[in-house]
Motif scaffolding. Structure first.
Motif, PDB file in Angstrom:
ATOM      1  N   VAL A  42       0.838  -1.202   0.000  1.00 56.33           N
ATOM      2  CA  VAL A  42       0.000   0.000   0.000  1.00 56.33           C
ATOM      3  C   VAL A  42       0.874   1.254   0.000  1.00 56.33           C
ATOM      4  CG1 VAL A  42      -1.589   1.365   1.434  1.00 56.33           C
ATOM      5  CG2 VAL A  42      -2.022  -1.073   1.070  1.00 56.33           C
ATOM      6  N   VAL A  43       1.876   1.275   0.862  1.00 55.05           N
ATOM      7  CA  VAL A  43       2.769   2.434   0.945  1.00 55.05           C
ATOM      8  C   VAL A  43       3.552   2.593  -0.360  1.00 55.05           C
ATOM      9  CG1 VAL A  43       4.806   3.373   2.120  1.00 55.05           C
ATOM     10  CG2 VAL A  43       2.916   2.405   3.451  1.00 55.05           C
ATOM     11  N   ARG A  44       4.011   1.492  -0.937  1.00 52.63           N
ATOM     12  CA  ARG A  44       4.748   1.543  -2.204  1.00 52.63           C
ATOM     13  C   ARG A  44       3.889   2.177  -3.297  1.00 52.63           C
ATOM     14  NH1 ARG A  44       4.976  -0.507  -6.919  1.00 52.63           N
ATOM     15  NH2 ARG A  44       3.296  -1.971  -6.561  1.00 52.63           N
ATOM     16  N   GLN A  45       2.648   1.710  -3.409  1.00 54.64           N
ATOM     17  CA  GLN A  45       1.757   2.247  -4.437  1.00 54.64           C
ATOM     18  C   GLN A  45       1.420   3.712  -4.167  1.00 54.64           C
ATOM     19  OE1 GLN A  45      -1.698  -0.165  -5.266  1.00 54.64           O
ATOM     20  NE2 GLN A  45      -0.495  -2.043  -5.292  1.00 54.64           N
ATOM     21  N   LEU A  46       1.227   4.058  -2.922  1.00 58.26           N
ATOM     22  CA  LEU A  46       0.932   5.447  -2.562  1.00 58.26           C
ATOM     23  C   LEU A  46       2.099   6.363  -2.929  1.00 58.26           C
ATOM     24  CD1 LEU A  46      -0.944   7.516  -1.184  1.00 58.26           C
ATOM     25  CD2 LEU A  46       0.159   6.921   0.972  1.00 58.26           C
ATOM     26  N   LEU A  47       3.312   5.934  -2.620  1.00 51.11           N
ATOM     27  CA  LEU A  47       4.489   6.730  -2.959  1.00 51.11           C
ATOM     28  C   LEU A  47       4.607   6.940  -4.464  1.00 51.11           C
ATOM     29  CD1 LEU A  47       7.175   5.319  -0.518  1.00 51.11           C
ATOM     30  CD2 LEU A  47       6.192   7.611  -0.509  1.00 51.11           C
ATOM     31  N   GLU A  48       4.369   5.894  -5.237  1.00 43.74           N
ATOM     32  CA  GLU A  48       4.439   6.027  -6.691  1.00 43.74           C
ATOM     33  C   GLU A  48       3.394   7.007  -7.201  1.00 43.74           C
ATOM     34  OE1 GLU A  48       4.278   2.324  -8.794  1.00 43.74           O
ATOM     35  OE2 GLU A  48       6.276   1.736  -8.137  1.00 43.74           O
ATOM     36  N   ARG A  49       2.199   6.908  -6.674  1.00 42.46           N
ATOM     37  CA  ARG A  49       1.117   7.762  -7.153  1.00 42.46           C
ATOM     38  C   ARG A  49       1.344   9.218  -6.785  1.00 42.46           C
ATOM     39  NH1 ARG A  49      -4.729   5.471  -7.842  1.00 42.46           N
ATOM     40  NH2 ARG A  49      -3.374   3.803  -8.478  1.00 42.46           N
ATOM     41  N   VAL A  50       1.773   9.455  -5.554  1.00 38.74           N
ATOM     42  CA  VAL A  50       1.976  10.819  -5.074  1.00 38.74           C
ATOM     43  C   VAL A  50       3.184  11.472  -5.739  1.00 38.74           C
ATOM     44  CG1 VAL A  50       2.595  12.172  -3.038  1.00 38.74           C
ATOM     45  CG2 VAL A  50       0.832  10.444  -2.873  1.00 38.74           C
ATOM     46  N   SER A  51       4.239  10.725  -5.916  1.00 37.65           N
ATOM     47  CA  SER A  51       5.478  11.310  -6.429  1.00 37.65           C
ATOM     48  C   SER A  51       5.587  11.263  -7.951  1.00 37.65           C
ATOM     49  CB  SER A  51       6.682  10.593  -5.831  1.00 37.65           C
ATOM     50  OG  SER A  51       6.751   9.279  -6.335  1.00 37.65           O
ATOM     51  N   GLU A  52       4.697  10.542  -8.604  1.00 37.91           N
ATOM     52  CA  GLU A  52       4.760  10.350 -10.043  1.00 37.91           C
ATOM     53  C   GLU A  52       6.112   9.765 -10.465  1.00 37.91           C
ATOM     54  OE1 GLU A  52       3.605  13.941 -12.048  1.00 37.91           O
ATOM     55  OE2 GLU A  52       1.687  14.022 -11.016  1.00 37.91           O
ATOM     56  N   THR A  53       6.726   9.037  -9.565  1.00 41.43           N
ATOM     57  CA  THR A  53       8.005   8.385  -9.800  1.00 41.43           C
ATOM     58  C   THR A  53       7.869   6.935  -9.347  1.00 41.43           C
ATOM     59  OG1 THR A  53       9.139  10.452  -9.294  1.00 41.43           O
ATOM     60  CG2 THR A  53      10.477   8.474  -9.266  1.00 41.43           C
ATOM     61  N   SER A  54       8.523   6.030 -10.025  1.00 37.66           N
ATOM     62  CA  SER A  54       8.422   4.628  -9.642  1.00 37.66           C
ATOM     63  C   SER A  54       9.078   4.406  -8.282  1.00 37.66           C
ATOM     64  CB  SER A  54       9.074   3.721 -10.683  1.00 37.66           C
ATOM     65  OG  SER A  54      10.480   3.795 -10.594  1.00 37.66           O
ATOM     66  N   TYR A  55       8.587   3.416  -7.590  1.00 30.18           N
ATOM     67  CA  TYR A  55       9.118   3.073  -6.274  1.00 30.18           C
ATOM     68  C   TYR A  55      10.594   2.696  -6.375  1.00 30.18           C
ATOM     69  CZ  TYR A  55       9.408   0.825  -1.697  1.00 30.18           C
ATOM     70  OH  TYR A  55       9.763   0.484  -0.426  1.00 30.18           O
ATOM     71  N   ALA A  56      10.937   1.955  -7.429  1.00 28.86           N
ATOM     72  CA  ALA A  56      12.338   1.554  -7.624  1.00 28.86           C
ATOM     73  C   ALA A  56      13.227   2.781  -7.772  1.00 28.86           C
ATOM     74  CB  ALA A  56      12.465   0.652  -8.851  1.00 28.86           C
ATOM     75  N   GLU A  57      12.755   3.779  -8.524  1.00 29.36           N
ATOM     76  CA  GLU A  57      13.540   4.996  -8.709  1.00 29.36           C
ATOM     77  C   GLU A  57      13.700   5.750  -7.396  1.00 29.36           C
ATOM     78  OE1 GLU A  57      13.496   9.129 -11.316  1.00 29.36           O
ATOM     79  OE2 GLU A  57      12.208   7.478 -11.935  1.00 29.36           O
ATOM     80  N   LEU A  58      12.623   5.808  -6.619  1.00 27.54           N
ATOM     81  CA  LEU A  58      12.708   6.478  -5.315  1.00 27.54           C
ATOM     82  C   LEU A  58      13.737   5.799  -4.409  1.00 27.54           C
ATOM     83  CD1 LEU A  58       8.917   7.107  -4.575  1.00 27.54           C
ATOM     84  CD2 LEU A  58      10.645   8.843  -5.072  1.00 27.54           C
ATOM     85  N   LEU A  59      13.725   4.467  -4.393  1.00 27.91           N
ATOM     86  CA  LEU A  59      14.689   3.729  -3.572  1.00 27.91           C
ATOM     87  C   LEU A  59      16.116   3.961  -4.049  1.00 27.91           C
ATOM     88  CD1 LEU A  59      13.035   0.250  -2.912  1.00 27.91           C
ATOM     89  CD2 LEU A  59      13.402   2.107  -1.291  1.00 27.91           C
ATOM     90  N   LEU A  60      16.311   3.938  -5.352  1.00 34.54           N
ATOM     91  CA  LEU A  60      17.650   4.142  -5.894  1.00 34.54           C
ATOM     92  C   LEU A  60      18.170   5.548  -5.583  1.00 34.54           C
ATOM     93  CD1 LEU A  60      17.322   2.300  -9.300  1.00 34.54           C
ATOM     94  CD2 LEU A  60      18.714   1.608  -7.342  1.00 34.54           C
ATOM     95  N   LYS A  61      17.296   6.545  -5.685  1.00 35.23           N
ATOM     96  CA  LYS A  61      17.710   7.905  -5.347  1.00 35.23           C
ATOM     97  C   LYS A  61      18.101   7.996  -3.875  1.00 35.23           C
ATOM     98  CE  LYS A  61      15.181  10.603  -8.775  1.00 35.23           C
ATOM     99  NZ  LYS A  61      14.095  11.588  -8.981  1.00 35.23           N
ATOM    100  N   GLN A  62      17.346   7.327  -3.018  1.00 37.36           N
ATOM    101  CA  GLN A  62      17.647   7.339  -1.584  1.00 37.36           C
ATOM    102  C   GLN A  62      18.989   6.662  -1.313  1.00 37.36           C
ATOM    103  OE1 GLN A  62      15.752   9.028   0.411  1.00 37.36           O
ATOM    104  NE2 GLN A  62      16.827   8.580   2.289  1.00 37.36           N
ATOM    105  N   ARG A  63      19.240   5.542  -1.990  1.00 40.84           N
ATOM    106  CA  ARG A  63      20.522   4.843  -1.824  1.00 40.84           C
ATOM    107  C   ARG A  63      21.683   5.697  -2.327  1.00 40.84           C
ATOM    108  NH1 ARG A  63      19.216  -0.913  -4.357  1.00 40.84           N
ATOM    109  NH2 ARG A  63      17.485  -1.450  -3.031  1.00 40.84           N
TER     110      ARG A  63
END
Length: 90
Positions: A42-63
């Protein structure tokens, strides 16, 4: 699917919401489908929808951010810029 690098987040749910979540888990009846796994999705899908960025991309940017911060602790700003510049040239 459990993320390689996780970060704790506290989510408060009402008792009826938790009961519905538990009902979903029981209906699935599949090993690995847990309350935590469903909320993680649920959180993964919410993050993708809110940020208009894929969850994988968000994780990679954080790393990448964490890695750069670690590198900055052992290298000068000039060295960090050089490494980034060399990397971006390739």
């Amino acid at each position: 699917m459990r993320p390689e690098e996780s970060e704790s987040i506290r989510i408060n749910l009402s008792v009826p919401a938790v009961e519905k979540l538990d009902l979903c888990v029981m209906q699935f009846g599949i090993k690995g489908v847990t309350r935590t796994a469903i909320m993680r999705e649920v959180v993964r899908q919410l993050l993708e929808r809110v940020s208009e960025t894929s969850y994988a991309e968000l994780l990679l940017k954080q790393r990448l951010k964490a890695t750069l911060q670690q590198y900055q602790q052992i290298a000068s700003p000039k060295e960090v810029r050089e490494v980034l510049s060399d990397y971006l040239k390739d």
